[in-house]
Design an enzyme around this catalytic site. Structure first.
Site, PDB file in Angstrom:
ATOM      1  N   ASP A  96       4.030  -4.466  -7.740  1.00 32.24           N
ATOM      2  CA  ASP A  96       3.395  -3.214  -7.297  1.00 32.24           C
ATOM      3  C   ASP A  96       3.988  -2.014  -8.027  1.00 32.24           C
ATOM      4  O   ASP A  96       3.480  -0.905  -7.901  1.00 32.24           O
ATOM      5  CB  ASP A  96       3.553  -3.032  -5.778  1.00 32.24           C
ATOM      6  CG  ASP A  96       4.994  -3.150  -5.326  1.00 32.24           C
ATOM      7  OD1 ASP A  96       5.588  -4.226  -5.529  1.00 32.24           O
ATOM      8  OD2 ASP A  96       5.539  -2.173  -4.795  1.00 32.24           O
ATOM      9  N   ASN A  97       5.053  -2.228  -8.777  1.00 32.44           N
ATOM     10  CA  ASN A  97       5.663  -1.124  -9.526  1.00 32.44           C
ATOM     11  C   ASN A  97       5.389  -1.255 -11.022  1.00 32.44           C
ATOM     12  O   ASN A  97       6.133  -0.721 -11.838  1.00 32.44           O
ATOM     13  CB  ASN A  97       7.169  -1.076  -9.270  1.00 32.44           C
ATOM     14  CG  ASN A  97       7.483  -0.670  -7.838  1.00 32.44           C
ATOM     15  OD1 ASN A  97       6.654  -0.091  -7.157  1.00 32.44           O
ATOM     16  ND2 ASN A  97       8.683  -0.978  -7.380  1.00 32.44           N
ATOM     17  N   ASP A 128       7.545   4.548 -10.535  1.00 33.71           N
ATOM     18  CA  ASP A 128       8.340   4.257  -9.355  1.00 33.71           C
ATOM     19  C   ASP A 128       9.838   4.221  -9.671  1.00 33.71           C
ATOM     20  O   ASP A 128      10.436   3.163  -9.860  1.00 33.71           O
ATOM     21  CB  ASP A 128       7.883   2.951  -8.687  1.00 33.71           C
ATOM     22  CG  ASP A 128       7.575   3.219  -7.236  1.00 33.71           C
ATOM     23  OD1 ASP A 128       8.244   4.091  -6.663  1.00 33.71           O
ATOM     24  OD2 ASP A 128       6.663   2.590  -6.680  1.00 33.71           O
ATOM     25  N   GLY A 131       2.760   3.510   1.489  1.00 32.98           N
ATOM     26  CA  GLY A 131       3.325   3.674   2.827  1.00 32.98           C
ATOM     27  C   GLY A 131       3.873   5.069   3.049  1.00 32.98           C
ATOM     28  O   GLY A 131       4.101   5.483   4.190  1.00 32.98           O
ATOM     29  N   GLY A 177       0.855  -1.192   0.000  1.00 31.88           N
ATOM     30  CA  GLY A 177       0.000   0.000   0.000  1.00 31.88           C
ATOM     31  C   GLY A 177       0.880   1.227   0.000  1.00 31.88           C
ATOM     32  O   GLY A 177       2.101   1.130   0.153  1.00 31.88           O
ATOM     33  N   ASP A 220       9.004   5.484   8.065  1.00 30.04           N
ATOM     34  CA  ASP A 220       8.690   6.874   8.426  1.00 30.04           C
ATOM     35  C   ASP A 220       7.734   7.616   7.479  1.00 30.04           C
ATOM     36  O   ASP A 220       7.298   8.726   7.777  1.00 30.04           O
ATOM     37  CB  ASP A 220       9.986   7.676   8.626  1.00 30.04           C
ATOM     38  CG  ASP A 220      10.788   7.833   7.334  1.00 30.04           C
ATOM     39  OD1 ASP A 220      10.333   7.333   6.274  1.00 30.04           O
ATOM     40  OD2 ASP A 220      11.868   8.457   7.376  1.00 30.04           O
TER      41      ASP A 220
HETATM   42  P1  AMP Z   1       8.960   0.850  -3.512  1.00 24.89           P
HETATM   43  O1  AMP Z   1      10.099  -0.098  -3.472  1.00 24.89           O
HETATM   44  O2  AMP Z   1       9.321   2.305  -3.529  1.00 24.89           O
HETATM   45  O3  AMP Z   1       7.967   0.502  -4.557  1.00 24.89           O
HETATM   46  O4  AMP Z   1       8.207   0.676  -2.105  1.00 24.89           O
HETATM   47  C1  AMP Z   1       7.686  -0.552  -1.684  1.00 24.89           C
HETATM   48  C2  AMP Z   1       6.717  -0.362  -0.538  1.00 24.89           C
HETATM   49  O5  AMP Z   1       7.382   0.211   0.586  1.00 24.89           O
HETATM   50  C3  AMP Z   1       5.558   0.571  -0.851  1.00 24.89           C
HETATM   51  O6  AMP Z   1       4.430   0.075  -0.203  1.00 24.89           O
HETATM   52  C4  AMP Z   1       6.004   1.878  -0.267  1.00 24.89           C
HETATM   53  O7  AMP Z   1       4.923   2.725   0.052  1.00 24.89           O
HETATM   54  C5  AMP Z   1       6.738   1.420   0.973  1.00 24.89           C
HETATM   55  N1  AMP Z   1       7.734   2.382   1.453  1.00 24.89           N
HETATM   56  C6  AMP Z   1       8.899   2.721   0.851  1.00 24.89           C
HETATM   57  N2  AMP Z   1       9.567   3.650   1.572  1.00 24.89           N
HETATM   58  C7  AMP Z   1       8.806   3.901   2.671  1.00 24.89           C
HETATM   59  C8  AMP Z   1       8.938   4.768   3.799  1.00 24.89           C
HETATM   60  N3  AMP Z   1       9.992   5.560   3.973  1.00 24.89           N
HETATM   61  N4  AMP Z   1       7.938   4.758   4.711  1.00 24.89           N
HETATM   62  C9  AMP Z   1       6.857   3.956   4.573  1.00 24.89           C
HETATM   63  N5  AMP Z   1       6.681   3.126   3.538  1.00 24.89           N
HETATM   64  C10 AMP Z   1       7.637   3.088   2.588  1.00 24.89           C
HETATM   65 MG    MG Z   2       6.384   1.125  -5.398  1.00 23.39          MG
END
Ligand code: AMP
Ligand code: MG
Length: 486
Positions: free
Chosen positions: A254-255, A264, A94, A92, A127
């Site tokens: 998810d990307n 992403d 985050g 989700g 965070d």
């Molecule tokens: P990503 O690798 O950027 O696609 O992120 C994968 C998952 O980790 C997604 O659900 C993001 O929302 C979550 N996420 C990445 N960085 C953070 C962060 N600093 N705080 C909370 N959730 C994160």
């Molecule tokens: Mg992502």
């Protein structure tokens, strides 16, 4: 002229909220100490119906960090699941939120999404923030992709928050405003499948079709045709990555956007020296997302999409499976055709007539063997195939002679060859060493290198602009590794 209110020009709708509530959670604002607008994309803003000068910088900064809700916005964090490096997780937004969908003066609909805007219901203890450095990196690469003609989410703005955030070191925090045709991902459908309720899957499919392929709703097999449309967009997108030399780096489900946009920007990079096994992400030890793997991973992700919607794809399970297989076959066929056509044009051939595959494959083999810079090699061949800048090597030389001979036999004259090649072989890409230099300067509050790079990257196929700084290859010993300091 008097300043208009901060809410002028926002034309937000919230159709995502017509989906069942399992797909989102309302988001409350995070307060930031001192939001300051650092980058604002005037051209994009204009096409979205915004005018930077209609309101003050601080009004923009408050809205573009999520501290103040723009008129019509009902901010939500989106729920999705995903296979990350092959492992399935419930995820989700985050660290992001959807402000709403901006309806443009031309009647198009784009998601406005804030990345780095604070913790959400899906933060899993992290965070919810983002670093200024990684947000500006996304701004540079996403806008460069758009200028290169590759479908991509775009960047409307980057706003620093006045907060320091901890990664491998302390960073300045920032929020990026991302503009996308939608944020429906393969992982959104995996999340729907987890609900084990056909009504939820139907609702999501109908929503996705209404946003991206509305004409399919009138057909007798909307879901199977939609699946094929998603595969078609994905095949064209990955073919574009493979021909421009782009490594996404984290092709988790998810990307992967079902709208067919690159989304992403994390540990992504453009190839410098050609290596089909290139990986730039510091955590991709097995090379799952290496350059040459990308078409296979895209197909793997599409199989996960088909699997997720299988229960509603057809009442007859064998027909549902046949539709899923047909989609994967369509992906493979379309990818191969588009990639060959792209590569043919990169070498000046007319893809239909000239059977260019042997020249493409042999050139790539020489590039791999000689560790040639991918963009520079095509650029030099596009300018002058007799240039001193090409490698001194018998094999390469033989290839070049036979390639020019093949073009001659095919009746492609020099002017046609150059015109074809210069239209698709960029002179300027966001080279890793240049991007790093710009980010270093920006962290020292010097935005001039950023502005100059953005200008150079906005016209990648302009062969008249000969500013050599942006074409320069890195030192041969330079190795770029992208960490997760996001
Ligand atoms: P990503 O690798 O950027 O696609 O992120 C994968 C998952 O980790 C997604 O659900 C993001 O929302 C979550 N996420 C990445 N960085 C953070 C962060 N600093 N705080 C909370 N959730 C994160
Ligand atoms: Mg992502």
């Amino acid at each position: 002229m008097p300043k208009q209110s901060g809410d002028a020009h926002w034309h937000l709708e919230n159709t995502y909220m017509t989906l069942p509530t399992v797909f989102y959670t309302p988001q409350v604002p995070t307060l930031f100490p001192k939001p300051v607008l650092r980058y604002f994309n005037d051209t994009l803003a204009d096409s979205l119906g915004f005018d930077r000068n209609a309101t003050t910088q601080s009004c923009w900064a408050q809205r573009l960090t999520g501290m103040v809700q723009p008129l019509g916005s009902q901010p939500i964090a989106l729920a999705y699941a995903g296979h990350q490096y092959g492992q399935f997780s419930q995820l989700g937004d985050g660290r992001a939120q959807l402000l709403g969908e901006q309806v443009t003066p031309a009647g198009e609909r784009f998601d406005l999404h804030l990345k780095g805007s604070g913790p959400t219901a899906y933060s899993r203890g992290f965070d919810g923030k983002g670093t200024y450095r990684s947000m500006v990196r996304e701004a540079i690469i996403s806008e460069a992709m758009h200028a290169l003609g590759i479908p991509s989410t775009r960047t409307l703005a980057v706003t620093t928050t006045g907060e320091r955030i901890r990664r491998e070191r302390w960073h300045e925090g920032a929020v990026l405003c991302r503009v996308a045709r939608s944020h429906l991902r393969v992982g959104t459908f995996q999340h729907a499948a987890l609900q084990d309720n056909p009504k939820v899957l139907h609702a999501l499919l109908r929503y996705a079709i209404s946003r991206h392929d509305p004409t399919l709703m009138q057909t007798d097999q909307p879901y199977a045709l939609w699946l094929r449309a998603v595969a078609d967009r994905q095949a064209r997108l990955i073919a574009a990555w493979q021909s421009i030399g782009f490594v996404h780096g984290v092709m988790n489900t998810d990307n992967m956007s079902i709208a067919g946009e690159t989304i992403d920007y994390g540990p992504c990079a453009f190839l410098d020296r050609y290596d089909e096994a290139a990986v730039f992400s510091s955590i991709d030890h097995d090379g799952r997302y290496a350059f040459k793997q990308q078409p296979y991973i895209a197909s793997w992700n599409l199989a996960r999409l088909a699997e997720a919607i299988l229960p509603v794809l057809h009442e007859d399970r064998s027909k549902a499976l046949a539709a899923a297989q047909a989609m994967l076959d369509h992906f493979a066929k379309t990818f191969t055709e588009v990639w060959q056509s792209n590569m043919a044009q990169k070498l000046g051939f007319d893809d239909e007539a000239d059977n260019p595959l042997p020249w493409i494959e042999t050139l790539l083999a020489h590039m791999q063997r000689l560790k040639l810079d991918y963009t520079h090699t095509f650029l030099t061949l596009s300018r002058d195939p007799f240039s001193q800048d090409l490698p001194v090597d018998n094999g390469f030389d033989d290839w070049r002679k036979s390639w020019l001979k093949a073009l001659e036999t095919a009746g492609v004259d020099q002017a046609t060859r150059m015109k074809r090649m210069q239209a698709v072989n960029p002179a300027r890409i966001p080279r890793n060493h240049l991007v790093e230099q710009v980010l270093d300067a920006m962290e020292e509050a010097d935005m001039a290198p950023f502005d100059a790079l953005m200008k150079a990257l906005s016209k990648p196929y302009d062969y008249h602009d000969t500013d050599a700084r942006y074409e320069a290859r890195p030192d041969p010993t330079y190795r770029f590794v992208s960490t997760c300091g996001t």
